[in-house]
Structure formats: C-alpha cells, structure tokens
Design an enzyme around this catalytic site. Structure first.
Site, mmCIF file in Angstrom:
data_model
loop_
_atom_site.group_PDB
_atom_site.id
_atom_site.type_symbol
_atom_site.label_atom_id
_atom_site.label_comp_id
_atom_site.label_asym_id
_atom_site.label_seq_id
_atom_site.Cartn_x
_atom_site.Cartn_y
_atom_site.Cartn_z
ATOM 1 N N GLY A 242 59.904 67.306 12.076
ATOM 2 C CA GLY A 242 60.545 66.988 10.807
ATOM 3 C C GLY A 242 60.539 68.131 9.814
ATOM 4 O O GLY A 242 61.533 68.366 9.115
ATOM 5 N N THR A 243 59.434 68.855 9.723
ATOM 6 C CA THR A 243 59.342 69.937 8.738
ATOM 7 C C THR A 243 60.372 71.027 9.026
ATOM 8 O O THR A 243 61.074 71.493 8.116
ATOM 9 C CB THR A 243 57.919 70.523 8.730
ATOM 10 O OG1 THR A 243 57.028 69.549 8.169
ATOM 11 C CG2 THR A 243 57.860 71.792 7.882
ATOM 12 N N HIS B 243 57.025 62.202 16.912
ATOM 13 C CA HIS B 243 55.691 61.599 16.910
ATOM 14 C C HIS B 243 55.558 60.415 15.957
ATOM 15 O O HIS B 243 54.493 59.794 15.886
ATOM 16 C CB HIS B 243 54.607 62.654 16.636
ATOM 17 C CG HIS B 243 54.529 63.122 15.217
ATOM 18 N ND1 HIS B 243 53.527 62.742 14.364
ATOM 19 C CD2 HIS B 243 55.323 63.968 14.515
ATOM 20 C CE1 HIS B 243 53.698 63.330 13.185
ATOM 21 N NE2 HIS B 243 54.773 64.082 13.250
ATOM 22 N N SER C 58 62.057 62.707 13.880
ATOM 23 C CA SER C 58 60.870 63.307 14.487
ATOM 24 C C SER C 58 60.353 62.425 15.612
ATOM 25 O O SER C 58 60.456 61.196 15.567
ATOM 26 C CB SER C 58 59.781 63.494 13.426
ATOM 27 O OG SER C 58 58.618 64.067 13.982
ATOM 28 N N GLN D 240 60.779 58.640 8.509
ATOM 29 C CA GLN D 240 60.091 57.345 8.456
ATOM 30 C C GLN D 240 61.017 56.170 8.754
ATOM 31 O O GLN D 240 60.552 55.049 8.936
ATOM 32 C CB GLN D 240 59.445 57.159 7.076
ATOM 33 C CG GLN D 240 58.329 58.133 6.768
ATOM 34 C CD GLN D 240 57.125 57.961 7.677
ATOM 35 O OE1 GLN D 240 56.910 56.910 8.268
ATOM 36 N NE2 GLN D 240 56.313 59.013 7.788
ATOM 37 N N CYS E 170 50.262 65.304 5.335
ATOM 38 C CA CYS E 170 50.502 66.699 4.963
ATOM 39 C C CYS E 170 49.857 67.060 3.623
ATOM 40 O O CYS E 170 49.687 68.233 3.311
ATOM 41 C CB CYS E 170 52.006 66.967 4.905
ATOM 42 S SG CYS E 170 52.830 66.783 6.498
ATOM 43 N N ASN F 216 57.697 57.871 2.606
ATOM 44 C CA ASN F 216 56.590 57.854 3.553
ATOM 45 C C ASN F 216 55.298 57.290 2.986
ATOM 46 O O ASN F 216 54.389 56.963 3.750
ATOM 47 C CB ASN F 216 56.331 59.272 4.085
ATOM 48 C CG ASN F 216 56.077 60.270 2.973
ATOM 49 O OD1 ASN F 216 56.814 60.320 1.994
ATOM 50 N ND2 ASN F 216 55.043 61.080 3.120
#
Length: 378
Positions: A71-72, A203, A201, A181, A324, A151
C-alpha cells in the site's frame, strides 16, 4: 493460554490458499518471469494468473493492475505520479486530514514543491461531507486523493461525491482512492465509479506481506517514479516478487462473498458494542455508520500502551491505531477533534472472517479486568 487476534487492520493471518501459492512459487515456478526458457514461461504464466485474480477482485481489466510492494508504495506512486503528470494543468490537490501517512507525507513533500494542498477536516465520527468536497475542488485541481475507509475509526468516505465534485468543477483532476482497508470488504468497482487510481494491499486480505497493487484506469497516464528493466509496463520496474504476488492473487481468489461476510462482521461489531455499553468507563469513537470491521474505543483513564500490554499478556491482541504510527498520538483522532485523554486511551479492535462472538466476549471481559486493575493502580 488463549490467543485472540483482533488487530486485522494492521495485518491478517495468511489463508491456506495463499500460503500454498507462495510455496509453489518458491519451489516449482521459481523462474524469473522475464527469462526466455520453460521455467521463465511458467513463472510468467503464474504472474499472469495472479494479475487476473487481483483484477477480478476489483472488477477491473488485468492490464489495469500494476503490482507493487504494498500500500505505501502504491500510494506514493499514485500521488507523486499524478502530480507530476498533471502539474502543467494546475497546482491544487485535495485530500483529507486523516489519510494514511503514505499519503499525508507525500502531500507535505508536494507542498514544498509549490503545490497547494487542501486538507479536508472530518467531523467527530470521521466523516467528510459532500459540501466540503464541492467547495474544495476547483478548476485548478489536478488530484483528489481520499481513502475509501479510514484505518483507525472505520468511517466510509464519499468517493462517489469526490468524482461528482471533479466533474462539476470541470477540473483536470485524477481521483485516487486508498482502498487498503476497503479491499475485500466492500464492492469497489473503481472503473465503474470514475476512480482513476486505486491502492490495494495483500496482507490486509489474508495474503502475504510485500505485495500490493495500483489500479490505473485504462487511458490514464501517471509519471513513473523508478526506472529499470521495463517490468509492469515501465511504471514499476524490477524483478517481480513472485511468491508474494502469487500469494496475493490466491488470497483474492479465496475472498468470500463480500455481502455475506459484511453481515457476519456487522454481527460481531454489534455484539462487541453491546458488551462495551455495560462498561461506563468506555467510550466508542467509531460512528454508527462506520465499516463494522473496525471499532475504535477509549478505555477509561488507562493509557493505550498500558492496556495493550495488559491485554497482550492475556493473549488478546488489538492495537492503539495504525501500526505505522508506532505508538505516536493518533493524527486521525486528533483530526476528529477528540480530547487528548480520549486519544491517549484509544484502542482499535479490527475483525476478520476468522473471529467469533466468543472473541468479543473474551476481549470485553479482559478489558473490564484491565480497567479495574490498572485504574486502581493509577
């Protein structure tokens, strides 16, 4: 000791289908997809399958999926890539004050480069209004970047209204949605909703870490951030992380029916809310209309990290917000305007399809024990 995992917004347990796909990619189809031999062709076929599986989960075309490390990276590619591609057409960017750091920090960097960034402020339950969007988006706007689901508190943001605001202003803006999310929990269908760029994403949906994707709607151009061997249509070059990507694809293929799972998770959310209502020291920070996968609460006078440690010693795992943030005071709850004492005692419970009502009961019971024990000690 019991182990109850309620931190699924941070990461999820890898599902068996994804684990099997990862192992196969490491031990059978382990060739480089760019190699011109049988093992390379097998790897390329596995990559093609994974791309098709991710695309199907988004109701998108395979060629609209660019694989990334997560995602980042996808958010950085979307924000910087869109700003660079459209900088000659305007200088205004619209986002919200409660985005993930992988959007907010790139925004701060773009401000240093001379872009005007408007940060929309949410209300106390994390909602952004249509009026805010219509007032913020003008003819100079080149990018609107907004998460689909927050999130930390689970609020659902009005991405359809963002598209409407862009169209109404006749702005040259691209619409980017951070759906990390929301992916696997809501029917997103970005291409049908006028979304140009969407971040997802692995995970967060029971796939392995180290894999993600950026949906880039057909016909949309953004600038590349890295340069190399030409993979991913030159938008994200580099040898593909095949085991993680194959696991990502398998996790997408294993996603249950979205609506049925949403209803099941909503029952868990209601169950926990009912149990928390019996604890007068607890205040719920998530709105009633939030996505039920996330429930944010403030626990009496006990600092979040202290309560996290108490819960963890009893085999119950939640978080104090975004992983994060690493314990820093939540910028999301700050943006909501909550008092510091509620922010400093905030916990986030996040569900997945493996959780049960018994998990909710155990969490509420141990939370009550923690409040009784730790507030007395305080």
């Amino acid at each position: 000791m019991q182990q109850i995992y309620l931190d699924n917004s941070s990461t999820t347990r890898v599902c068996p289908e994804a684990a099997d796909a990862v192992l196969k990619a490491m031990t059978e189809t382990f060739g480089n997809p760019s190699s011109l031999h049988a093992l390379g062709f097998a790897a390329q076929q596995a990559l093609t399958t994974a791309r098709a599986q991710v695309a199907a989960a988004l109701s998108a075309k395979p060629e609209e999926i660019t694989f990334t490390s997560g995602g980042t990276e996808s958010n950085n590619l979307a924000v910087f890539g869109a700003a660079e591609a459209r900088r000659k057409r305007g200088s205004r960017i619209v986002t919200t004050a409660m985005e993930h750091p992988s959007v907010l920090l790139p925004m701060q960097e773009l401000e240093k480069q001379g872009f005007e960034v408007v940060y929309l402020k949410p209300d106390q339950t994390g909602n952004i209004s249509t009026q805010q969007l219509f007032e913020a988006v003008n003819q100079d706007t080149i990018l609107v970047s907004m998460m689909a689901v927050n999130n930390e508190v689970g609020s659902i943001l009005p991405i359809d209204d963002a598209r409407a605001a862009i169209d109404r202003a006749k702005a040259p803006a691209l619409l980017h949605v951070d759906a990390v999310q929301a992916f696997g929990k809501l029917n997103l269908r970005p291409g049908r909703r006028g979304v140009d760029l969407m971040t997802v994403s692995s995970h967060k949906i029971h796939g392995p870490k180290g894999a993600g994707a950026l949906f880039v709607r057909k016909g949309v151009h953004i600038a590349a951030r890295t340069f190399g061997g030409g993979q991913e249509r030159n938008l994200r070059p580099g040898t593909e992380a095949m085991p993680a990507l194959c696991g990502f694809g398998a996790a997408c293929a294993a996603l249950p029916d979205t609506e049925a799972e949403l209803q099941a998770i909503a029952r868990l959310n209601r169950c926990l809310r009912e149990k928390l209502a019996a604890l007068p020291e607890v205040m719920v920070n998530s709105g009633d209309d939030a996505l039920p996968y996330v429930l944010n609460l403030s626990a009496g006078r006990v600092k979040a990290q202290t309560m996290l440690n108490f819960l963890s010693t009893r085999g119950i795992y939640v978080s104090s917000g975004s992983a994060c943030a690493k314990g820093a005071r939540s910028h999301v709850l700050t943006a909501l305007g909550l008092p510091h004492e509620r922010i400093d005692t905030a916990l986030r419970v996040s569900f997945c399809r493996y959780n049960t009502e018994e998990d909710c009961a155990a969490f509420a019971q141990v939370l009550q024990e923690g409040l009784r024990t730790l507030q007395k000690a305080d």
